[in-house]
Enzyme design. Sequence first.
Site, PDB file in Angstrom:
ATOM      1  N   GLY A  20       0.838  -1.212   0.000  1.00 56.89           N
ATOM      2  CA  GLY A  20       0.000   0.000   0.000  1.00 56.89           C
ATOM      3  C   GLY A  20       0.862   1.247   0.000  1.00 56.89           C
ATOM      4  O   GLY A  20       1.839   1.335   0.737  1.00 56.89           O
ATOM      5  N   ARG A  81       1.139  -5.314  -5.136  1.00 57.04           N
ATOM      6  CA  ARG A  81       1.414  -6.479  -4.284  1.00 57.04           C
ATOM      7  C   ARG A  81       1.602  -7.637  -5.253  1.00 57.04           C
ATOM      8  O   ARG A  81       0.653  -8.066  -5.887  1.00 57.04           O
ATOM      9  CB  ARG A  81       0.244  -6.727  -3.320  1.00 57.04           C
ATOM     10  N   ASP A 112       4.934  -4.738   5.989  1.00 61.49           N
ATOM     11  CA  ASP A 112       5.378  -6.093   6.344  1.00 61.49           C
ATOM     12  C   ASP A 112       5.412  -7.056   5.163  1.00 61.49           C
ATOM     13  O   ASP A 112       6.314  -7.891   5.074  1.00 61.49           O
ATOM     14  CB  ASP A 112       4.584  -6.662   7.535  1.00 61.49           C
ATOM     15  N   THR A 135       4.212   2.793   5.588  1.00 59.48           N
ATOM     16  CA  THR A 135       2.830   2.318   5.707  1.00 59.48           C
ATOM     17  C   THR A 135       2.072   3.236   6.654  1.00 59.48           C
ATOM     18  O   THR A 135       2.645   3.682   7.663  1.00 59.48           O
ATOM     19  CB  THR A 135       2.753   0.861   6.221  1.00 59.48           C
ATOM     20  N   ASP A 137      -0.142   2.294   8.538  1.00 60.48           N
ATOM     21  CA  ASP A 137      -0.623   1.494   9.680  1.00 60.48           C
ATOM     22  C   ASP A 137       0.246   1.634  10.942  1.00 60.48           C
ATOM     23  O   ASP A 137      -0.209   1.316  12.039  1.00 60.48           O
ATOM     24  CB  ASP A 137      -0.688   0.005   9.295  1.00 60.48           C
ATOM     25  N   ASP A 139       2.502  -0.254  11.980  1.00 58.01           N
ATOM     26  CA  ASP A 139       2.463  -1.547  12.670  1.00 58.01           C
ATOM     27  C   ASP A 139       3.775  -2.327  12.605  1.00 58.01           C
ATOM     28  O   ASP A 139       3.771  -3.551  12.782  1.00 58.01           O
ATOM     29  CB  ASP A 139       1.315  -2.401  12.096  1.00 58.01           C
ATOM     30  N   ARG A 181      -5.209  -2.014   9.104  1.00 57.79           N
ATOM     31  CA  ARG A 181      -5.126  -3.477   8.974  1.00 57.79           C
ATOM     32  C   ARG A 181      -5.418  -4.132  10.319  1.00 57.79           C
ATOM     33  O   ARG A 181      -6.514  -3.929  10.847  1.00 57.79           O
ATOM     34  CB  ARG A 181      -3.755  -3.892   8.431  1.00 57.79           C
TER      35      ARG A 181
HETATM   36  O1  F6P Z   1      -1.493  -1.360   4.777  1.00 60.60           O
HETATM   37  C1  F6P Z   1      -2.080  -0.168   4.372  1.00 60.60           C
HETATM   38  C2  F6P Z   1      -3.554  -0.337   4.154  1.00 60.60           C
HETATM   39  O2  F6P Z   1      -4.092   0.912   3.760  1.00 60.60           O
HETATM   40  C3  F6P Z   1      -4.329  -0.913   5.339  1.00 60.60           C
HETATM   41  O3  F6P Z   1      -4.596   0.054   6.320  1.00 60.60           O
HETATM   42  C4  F6P Z   1      -5.541  -1.455   4.636  1.00 60.60           C
HETATM   43  O4  F6P Z   1      -6.100  -2.522   5.366  1.00 60.60           O
HETATM   44  C5  F6P Z   1      -5.007  -1.942   3.321  1.00 60.60           C
HETATM   45  O5  F6P Z   1      -3.786  -1.255   3.104  1.00 60.60           O
HETATM   46  C6  F6P Z   1      -5.916  -1.726   2.155  1.00 60.60           C
HETATM   47  O6  F6P Z   1      -5.334  -2.298   1.037  1.00 60.60           O
HETATM   48  P1  F6P Z   1      -5.872  -2.070  -0.447  1.00 60.60           P
HETATM   49  O7  F6P Z   1      -5.451  -0.702  -0.893  1.00 60.60           O
HETATM   50  O8  F6P Z   1      -5.221  -3.144  -1.235  1.00 60.60           O
HETATM   51  O9  F6P Z   1      -7.362  -2.181  -0.409  1.00 60.60           O
END
Ligand code: F6P
Length: 335
Positions: A20, A81, A112, A135, A137, A139, A181
């Site tokens: 992300g 990803r 991660d 990120t 998050d 985390d 997340r």
């Molecule tokens: O890891 C960053 C994040 O924005 C999380 O907070 C969220 O759960 C996820 O990515 C969303 O991913 P995507 O953009 O693939 O929907």
Amino acid sequence: MLEIQTTMSIKCIGLLTSGGDSPGMNAAIRAVTRTAIFNKIRVKAIYRGYNGLITGEIKEFQTQDVSNIIQQGGTILKTARSEEFRTIEGMQKAYDNLKKEEIDGLVVIGGDGTFTGARIFAQQFNIPIVGIPGTIDNDLFGTDFTIGYDTALNTIINAVDKIRDTANSHERLFFIEVMGRDAGFLALNGAVASGAESAIIPEMVTNFDQLEKLIANGFRKSKNSSIVLVAEGDTIDGGAVGLANRVNKEYPQYNVRVTILGHIQRGGSPTASDRILASRMGVAAVDALLDGQRNIMIGIVNNEIVYVPFTKAIKDDKPVDKDNSLMSALRILSI
Ligand code: F6P
């Protein structure tokens, strides 16, 4: 002597963003590029995360390629990803492209998932890799803050401030779901910073009766609305929608609404904190590679640069509120 030999062995660094996106990634890209060039090291930008390494979407960067990007959200390198990079065949193609491009060290910016891929790739193919935590998050273990977290937090409080206006006008209870997340950093700190009545986070069990008391507080005296921030990872309570349904059923006296903030939290111009964090980490990542470091993430703890092995950054637990002091402050301040 050994240090000098290791330093000499890196002549070209590859740079990618993966997972992300987060505001401040561009500031990190700028810092890595310019620090490499300052040290007379070539730097090659790899597009679309590990996918670009597999397909060979690679371009050498000069200092002007990163001009005027420090203030931009997202990532100029694009991100993805990569499923293929999870396979040994995918990693082999990535390695072949690294060799072809004469890249002898990698800087990867992400979370991660990015570091999990980096750790396996580095082990299998003996490539020096340094990670920069990007990120929203927050985390990752081993760093007080990740790039993008502060900007996302500010986006959240701006949104909550606006929702408060309409919540007050209609005397409503709002459940606002935020990203993160599996972690509750954005929800808990966002709640404290926006003056919300409560935060529901995956790290702590929700006491529903206690929550109702807090909500009721929101409608007392001068206050005539209530706002609860819910972390998306709070799956036990069913997130903001699940909680709203339960309140609707058990306490029909409340006028309930739900807002899911979603990807707005990932965009926007990075805050000063994120730009500084990204700049410091970008410089440190190149320094680390030149110092012979490998398989580590750059962290900043108590304002000092630290090196954190990928395995620790990914697996170790980063407590959201070690001594419960933040949650307790939130309770006290929402009376
Ligand atoms: O890891 C960053 C994040 O924005 C999380 O907070 C969220 O759960 C996820 O990515 C969303 O991913 P995507 O953009 O693939 O929907």
